[in-house]
Design a protein around this motif. Structure first.
Motif, PDB file in Angstrom:
ATOM      1  N   ALA A  38       3.027  10.948  -6.318  1.00 30.45           N
ATOM      2  CA  ALA A  38       3.822  11.494  -7.435  1.00 30.45           C
ATOM      3  C   ALA A  38       2.893  11.949  -8.562  1.00 30.45           C
ATOM      4  O   ALA A  38       3.088  13.008  -9.158  1.00 30.45           O
ATOM      5  N   ARG A  39       1.859  11.142  -8.846  1.00 30.50           N
ATOM      6  CA  ARG A  39       0.924  11.508  -9.927  1.00 30.50           C
ATOM      7  C   ARG A  39       0.151  12.776  -9.564  1.00 30.50           C
ATOM      8  O   ARG A  39      -0.020  13.673 -10.381  1.00 30.50           O
ATOM      9  N   ARG A  40      -0.299  12.833  -8.325  1.00 30.27           N
ATOM     10  CA  ARG A  40      -1.060  14.030  -7.912  1.00 30.27           C
ATOM     11  C   ARG A  40      -0.155  15.261  -7.922  1.00 30.27           C
ATOM     12  O   ARG A  40      -0.574  16.345  -8.341  1.00 30.27           O
ATOM     13  N   ALA A  41       1.109  15.071  -7.478  1.00 30.88           N
ATOM     14  CA  ALA A  41       2.055  16.195  -7.462  1.00 30.88           C
ATOM     15  C   ALA A  41       2.311  16.695  -8.879  1.00 30.88           C
ATOM     16  O   ALA A  41       2.595  17.875  -9.088  1.00 30.88           O
ATOM     17  N   ALA A  42       2.182  15.799  -9.874  1.00 25.71           N
ATOM     18  CA  ALA A  42       2.395  16.200 -11.272  1.00 25.71           C
ATOM     19  C   ALA A  42       1.135  16.812 -11.877  1.00 25.71           C
ATOM     20  O   ALA A  42       1.099  17.092 -13.073  1.00 25.71           O
ATOM     21  N   GLY A  43       0.090  16.979 -11.073  1.00 20.99           N
ATOM     22  CA  GLY A  43      -1.097  17.704 -11.533  1.00 20.99           C
ATOM     23  C   GLY A  43      -2.225  16.837 -12.052  1.00 20.99           C
ATOM     24  O   GLY A  43      -3.237  17.350 -12.522  1.00 20.99           O
ATOM     25  N   GLU A  44      -2.068  15.513 -11.963  1.00 21.69           N
ATOM     26  CA  GLU A  44      -3.158  14.656 -12.430  1.00 21.69           C
ATOM     27  C   GLU A  44      -4.363  14.825 -11.503  1.00 21.69           C
ATOM     28  O   GLU A  44      -4.185  14.917 -10.288  1.00 21.69           O
ATOM     29  N   ILE A  46       0.854  -1.202   0.000  1.00 23.30           N
ATOM     30  CA  ILE A  46       0.000   0.000   0.000  1.00 23.30           C
ATOM     31  C   ILE A  46       0.882   1.241   0.000  1.00 23.30           C
ATOM     32  O   ILE A  46       0.603   2.234  -0.679  1.00 23.30           O
ATOM     33  N   ALA A  47       1.999   1.177   0.726  1.00 21.19           N
ATOM     34  CA  ALA A  47       2.925   2.322   0.739  1.00 21.19           C
ATOM     35  C   ALA A  47       3.444   2.591  -0.679  1.00 21.19           C
ATOM     36  O   ALA A  47       3.554   3.751  -1.100  1.00 21.19           O
ATOM     37  N   ALA A  48       3.722   1.528  -1.424  1.00 21.57           N
ATOM     38  CA  ALA A  48       4.216   1.700  -2.807  1.00 21.57           C
ATOM     39  C   ALA A  48       3.148   2.361  -3.672  1.00 21.57           C
ATOM     40  O   ALA A  48       3.438   3.264  -4.463  1.00 21.57           O
ATOM     41  N   THR A  49       1.902   1.900  -3.497  1.00 16.43           N
ATOM     42  CA  THR A  49       0.793   2.490  -4.261  1.00 16.43           C
ATOM     43  C   THR A  49       0.629   3.960  -3.905  1.00 16.43           C
ATOM     44  O   THR A  49       0.427   4.815  -4.777  1.00 16.43           O
ATOM     45  N   LEU A  50       0.723   4.262  -2.611  1.00 13.02           N
ATOM     46  CA  LEU A  50       0.546   5.654  -2.175  1.00 13.02           C
ATOM     47  C   LEU A  50       1.673   6.544  -2.692  1.00 13.02           C
ATOM     48  O   LEU A  50       1.454   7.697  -3.060  1.00 13.02           O
ATOM     49  N   ARG A  51       2.858   5.996  -2.724  1.00  9.95           N
ATOM     50  CA  ARG A  51       4.002   6.784  -3.211  1.00  9.95           C
ATOM     51  C   ARG A  51       3.784   7.159  -4.682  1.00  9.95           C
ATOM     52  O   ARG A  51       3.955   8.308  -5.093  1.00  9.95           O
ATOM     53  N   ASP A  52       3.330   6.179  -5.445  1.00 11.38           N
ATOM     54  CA  ASP A  52       3.035   6.425  -6.860  1.00 11.38           C
ATOM     55  C   ASP A  52       1.883   7.435  -7.001  1.00 11.38           C
ATOM     56  O   ASP A  52       1.946   8.361  -7.815  1.00 11.38           O
TER      57      ASP A  52
END
Ligand code: GLN
Length: 304
Positions: A68-74, A59-65
């Motif tokens: 990153a996606r949200r930080a990139a504006g998705e 779950i930590a791996a999923t959250l990290r991804d």
């Protein structure tokens, strides 16, 4: 690289670690909390009381991804893969526009018209350019007695709408085509559309680059899709049918004049929850031929 560690190397071992990593990545706290509630299957109330709750490494791996996606504006809806619309949990992804709360105004108006004018069995509703299916599915859920049809020219969008219809157990007819193009010979008692309407030059578009551009803008002044829908509508509307359209906050006069110019009556505009002019609609009185036909039929019907 350890997939459970954020880019700056700190582990995502517990809830507080994820919130701190989100802050460092520039992700809003609310978005981080929503990601956590989604992936941990917990409520926000639980989250607020469990800063130190451990997070399993997958779950930590999923959250990290996800961070990153949200930080990139998705959009958060794409990252989570879900968006709520009028209480319906809809699957969404990059092939469809994220349903917006302001579109609920269009659905409320449609339900009002249905309640005022139609008993279910003779009612057919069409949602043009359905995307995820949001409008069509919300109408069907609220009025299961109506026949609801939804169109989209995008196969990816229709596939998403179909998944949502199946998931929600709502029986909506899905047809592939451009606006009315796939509905030859068919007439409806109510038609709805949230077409692309953002003007090509609108700076707002650059903030929406993750969503399908052709669902957001038809190019030019943003009115071409609305023009095409209004122009061809009479051939697909029964006398007394309403056509309700979502549009930009600066387009109500333009859409009103399109409708009035095409012969629609009782044309009015409604505002969204932010107080912005958001939907305009009118009633199709019927063309001269069909009015004459139906008045000629009246005495015969009365005599039966
Ligand atoms: N309301 C959306 C926005 O401005 C646009 C939706 C549309 O073009 N249909 O974000």
């Amino acid at each position: 690289m350890n997939p459970a560690a954020p880019a700056d190397g700190a582990p995502l071992g517990c809830v507080a670690d994820v919130l701190a990593a989100a802050r460092r990545a520039g992700v809003a706290r609310l978005d981080a909390q929503l990601l956590l509630t989604h992936h941990l299957r917990r409520t926000r109330a639980w989250l607020l009381a469990h800063d130190d709750a451990p997070i399993e490494s997958p779950i930590a791996a999923t959250l990290r991804d996800a961070l990153a996606r949200r930080a990139a504006g998705e959009p958060l809806a794409y990252v989570i893969g879900m968006q709520s619309f009028r209480g319906l949990a809809l699957q969404v992804g990059t092939g469809v526009l994220v349903p917006r709360p302001e579109t609920e105004v269009l659905v409320e108006w449609a339900l009002e018209r249905l309640a005022a004018c139609h008993s279910g069995s003779d009612t057919s509703v069409v949602d043009l350019g359905t995307g995820s299916g949001a409008i069509a599915l919300a109408v069907k859920q609220a009025r299961p007695d109506t026949a609801v049809c939804a169109t989209d020219r995008s196969a990816a969008a229709l596939a998403m709408a179909r998944r949502n219809a199946l998931q929600l157990g709502l029986d909506v007819e899905l047809v592939q085509g451009d606006w009315w193009g796939c509905l030859e010979g068919r007439r409806f008692t109510l038609a709805l559309a949230n077409p692309p309407y953002v003007a090509e030059s609108d700076p707002h578009l650059s903030l929406l680059q993750h969503e399908p551009q052709d669902a957001l803008t038809p190019g030019g002044d943003g009115l071409d899709a609305l023009r095409a829908i209004v122009a061809a509508a009479p051939a697909h509307l029964l006398p007394g049918a309403w056509l309700l359209l979502e549009h930009g906050h600066d387009q109500p006069e333009a859409v009103r004049s399109l409708l009035v110019g095409r012969g629609f009556q009782q044309v009015e505009t409604r505002v969204d929850l932010a107080g912005l002019a958001r939907c305009t609609g009118g009633v199709w009185p019927g063309d001269t031929d069909s009015i004459l036909r139906s008045s000629a039929e009246l005495p015969r019907r009365a005599a039966l």
